[in-house]
Design an enzyme around this catalytic site. Structure first.
Site, PDB file in Angstrom:
ATOM      1  N   SER A 147       0.800  -1.228   0.000  1.00 45.78           N
ATOM      2  CA  SER A 147       0.000   0.000   0.000  1.00 45.78           C
ATOM      3  C   SER A 147       0.828   1.271   0.000  1.00 45.78           C
ATOM      4  O   SER A 147       0.546   2.219   0.738  1.00 45.78           O
ATOM      5  CB  SER A 147      -0.977   0.012   1.187  1.00 45.78           C
ATOM      6  OG  SER A 147      -1.862  -1.066   1.098  1.00 45.78           O
ATOM      7  N   ASP A 171      -6.805  -0.331   2.676  1.00 46.83           N
ATOM      8  CA  ASP A 171      -5.473   0.264   2.769  1.00 46.83           C
ATOM      9  C   ASP A 171      -5.534   1.630   3.443  1.00 46.83           C
ATOM     10  O   ASP A 171      -4.737   1.947   4.329  1.00 46.83           O
ATOM     11  CB  ASP A 171      -4.865   0.411   1.372  1.00 46.83           C
ATOM     12  CG  ASP A 171      -4.770  -0.910   0.631  1.00 46.83           C
ATOM     13  OD1 ASP A 171      -4.915  -1.968   1.278  1.00 46.83           O
ATOM     14  OD2 ASP A 171      -4.551  -0.881  -0.588  1.00 46.83           O
TER      15      ASP A 171
END
Length: 441
Positions: free
Chosen positions: A152, A208
């Site tokens: 991420s 995320d």
């Protein structure tokens, strides 16, 4: 062979100094401040987010740092974003006219990585979190979150920009990392999701951004993707003499052929056939004993649907199981450690066999880590490349990494890299409070 070096996480002081130095070199003035946001690794719960399911991410100590200063004065171009990154070759700042920013594919398309920055400014306006147009600003980016590893890095960039603009524009949503405003951070996370989906044109279900903005030090984040409610679940691996080793296979994600979109489509079609709004409804009915999974699968039209549904339903169950074990035994040991490790193993097998999102590199990393004594190992992230995780004894980190590296060398694959994941805190300012020179005008 020599044990591979672990990718270090920068201290706040080091990361802030890097971003600040890059900013002053690029723009000739001091930034208003430096903000940072973590990458994330998902302990368990893959491809559940867009099915309204549950997942259990952990914020990494590895962070993206941004030095930011609003532009003002007669020489500053109106509403222009100027952006530089230490992760690309030296060159003039990228420039984006914030007035023209729009969704990917339209006339307002922003090319390259600045879309993740400009997209946040755009989304703050679209979500009416910023009641006035976001002014132009200069930004310098530096990061120790590995790029392309499924950890991420894009969300870390978005969320660092979000908390910077929140403070500079006096939006009052985030609060400091030590005393965060979770409701406000949830709204910032939603804006970041919209930025990534629409302006950057990348699919994401919101896990995320939630992990980066809403995590808590020493905890995993149990995220309910149906309503984005959260629970902080204690996770103290060090107290149990354990580490979570992250293995970056350095095999880039292979999503360009539409495989991610195809799986999402199949899940939606299967839910419709079952008369459910999402597969989460099926998973809930299964866990409450209202539906037998085999009977549910028999109602589906194709083997592809059956395998995808089986993964999602059982994966949501594994998230529930692991979260419960951590609530009962945050210092993992004995039976709890054994069953959590087995849940990680089962998750990988389901992702490999039923969801078909693993890869040669991910399977090799998982197998080598298990052979080296890991309690459990699985791919993490969207798959088709990226990273795997292995739950190991703290004193076995080097030996496990060496075993994985050796297996890759014997298979004539690119050498993997490694880092250790500890449950870190959320995005926020690093360094001293802002001065009046940093206030947006």
């Amino acid at each position: 062979m020599t044990a591979p070096q672990l990718v270090p996480a920068w201290t706040d002081e080091e990361g802030a100094a890097r971003a600040r130095s890059l900013f002053t070199r690029a723009f000739g003035v001091e930034p208003a401040g430096v903000w940072a946001a973590p990458g994330r690794v998902n302990l368990i719960g893959e491809h559940t987010d867009y099915n309204d399911g549950l997942c259990l991410p952990v914020a990494l100590p590895h962070r993206t740092f941004v030095a930011v200063r609003p532009t003002d004065g007669p020489r500053a171009p109106a509403r222009t974003l100027r952006a530089v990154s230490a992760q690309e070759d030296d060159g003039p700042p990228r420039e984006v006219d914030l007035v023209t920013v729009g969704p990917q594919g339209g006339t307002g398309t922003v090319p390259g990585w600045p879309a993740y920055v400009a997209g946040v400014a755009w989304a703050l306006e679209q979500e009416q979190l910023a009641t006035e147009p976001v002014p132009g600003f200069d930004i310098a980016v530096d990061s120790c979150v590995p790029f392309g590893a499924g950890l991420s890095s894009s969300a870390a960039l978005e969320c660092s920009v979000a908390v910077a603009l929140d403070e500079l524009l006096d939006l009052g949503l985030a609060g400091p990392p030590a005393d965060p405003d979770d409701e406000g951070r949830a709204r910032l996370a939603a804006a970041c999701v919209r930025a990534e989906n629409e302006v950057a044109g990348a699919p994401t279900g919101g896990m995320d951004q939630a992990a980066s903005l809403r995590a808590r030090d020493g905890h995993a984040l149990l995220l309910d993707c149906r309503d984005f409610s959260i629970e902080h679940v204690p996770l103290d691996l060090a107290a149990a003499g354990l580490e979570l080793l992250v293995i970056d296979t350095r095999a880039e994600h292979r999503l360009v052929d539409g495989q991610y979109a195809r799986r999402r489509q199949v899940c939606e079609e299967a839910a419709a056939l079952l008369g459910a709004a999402s597969l989460r409804e099926v998973a809930d009915a299964h866990v409450h004993g209202e539906l037998e999974l085999d009977a549910v699968l028999a109602r589906l039209a194709t083997d592809e649907q059956r395998r995808r549904v089986r993964h999602v339903v059982t994966e949501i169950g594994r998230v529930r199981f692991v979260a419960q074990r951590l609530r009962q035994a945050p210092v993992l040991g004995g039976w709890a450690l054994s069953v959590v490790g087995q849940a990680l193993n089962d998750s990988h097998e389901s992702l490999r066999e039923d969801y078909e999102v693993s890869s040669r590199e991910l399977d090799l990393a998982v197998a080598a880590a298990r052979d080296a004594g890991a309690y459990g190992a699985r791919m993490t992230g969207g798959g088709f490349g990226g990273s795997a995780i292995a739950l190991v004894d703290a004193d076995a980190v080097d030996a496990t990494a060496s075993a994985v590296a050796r297996a890759f060398a014997e298979a004539d694959l690119r050498a993997p890299s490694f880092l250790v994941a500890t449950a870190a805190g959320p995005a926020g300012r690093v360094g001293p409070p802002r001065s009046e020179t940093g206030r947006a005008r």
